[in-house]
Design an enzyme around this catalytic site. Structure first.
Site, short mmCIF file in Angstrom:
data_model
loop_
_atom_site.label_atom_id
_atom_site.label_comp_id
_atom_site.label_asym_id
_atom_site.label_seq_id
_atom_site.Cartn_x
_atom_site.Cartn_y
_atom_site.Cartn_z
CB CYS A 71 -0.92 -0.27 1.26
SG CYS A 71 -1.58 1.51 1.77
CB CYS A 74 0.93 1.91 4.11
SG CYS A 74 -0.75 1.18 4.12
#
Length: 272
Positions: A71, A74
């Protein structure tokens, strides 16, 4: 508010035996990925073994991040979390890697739907929840708490030493919508900030799903999350410093080489 202590107690009884068996393996994995003493960024890695102690019974309010190595948002959040952990000693920053083992009870106890997800916890209760890239003031506001900044030590009268220009490359195996992948994130550090960030994700598409590869790539292109190109084994996603997606996320760039390395290794990356 969600009372995590009640939810957690219900889950523990059903899986207590498997948690005991997994404890030895998980503790050794954490030791391997823990930051070195000279780069102690004070972000607590959470799994089923320490969730109760570190989250439910924490004396400090907690910002708990649920992240995935696949991700990009993230990864972009790492410098912001490092900054809060460094500058506010009365807030606990904790992180759960969704790709890691020994988190089944956590996944069953928390309403996780996207990455990154942030839970803001006081006295074992979730008081707020946020999803996506969030700037530091918004994180502190969602915690509903006025933190006490750490007082910086007085600077000694020594001549400033110019930082050497450094490159950092970190890699990790993960998953992308159920498909295996390899994430490579590269940084160029200048004198005072991160000058360049480059994220490459190689997604491996099995032969039985290769006919769906173009559809997968089209969905990624439509999302605007960087460039996508076919490869012999699947496809590659590329997010660089100048792409619209990276600029929109407005990554904080003041973390040092050592802090970023420690933060990424804490997330399971191997760095060089």
């Amino acid at each position: 508010m969600i009372d995590l202590r009640k939810n957690w107690a219900m889950k523990v009884a059903a899986v207590v035996m498997s948690a005991v068996l997994a404890a030895g393996a998980s503790s050794s994995a954490f030791a391997k990925n823990a930051p070195s003493a000279d780069e102690d960024i004070k972000i607590v890695k959470i799994n089923d073994d320490n969730f109760e102690k570190e989250i439910l019974h924490s004396k400090k309010p907690v910002i708990l991040e649920i992240s995935s190595t696949s991700c990009p948002p993230c990864l972009v959040m790492i410098p912001t979390l490092i900054g809060i952990a460094k500058n506010y000693s009365d807030i606990k920053i904790a992180s759960v890697g969704i790709d890691e083992p020994n988190i089944e009870k956590i996944k069953n106890s928390l309403p996780i739907q996207a990455f990154p997800t942030f839970f803001f916890i006081k006295d074992g209760r979730i008081i707020n929840q946020r999803v996506g890239v969030i700037k530091e003031p918004e994180l502190l506001s969602a915690l509903d708490y006025t933190p006490k900044p750490v007082t910086a030590p007085k600077a000694k009268n020594k001549p400033k030493k110019k930082n050497a220009r450094k490159n950092l490359v970190c890699k990790v195996d993960g998953q992308f919508h159920g498909l295996k992948n390899l994430v490579t994130i590269s940084f160029v550090f200048g004198d005072s900030e991160i000058e360049n960030v480059d994220i490459v994700t190689d997604v491996f598409v099995p032969p039985e799903q290769f006919d769906k590869r173009d559809q997968m790539m089209d969905r990624i292109r439509a999302s605007g999350k960087g460039e996508v190109a076919p490869t012999m084994t699947g496809f590659q996603m590329h997010i660089d410093n100048d792409c619209r997606f990276m600029k929109a996320m407005d990554m904080k760039r003041t973390s040092t080489y050592g802090e970023m390395r420690a933060g990424l290794e804490l997330q399971g990356f191997t760095c060089k």
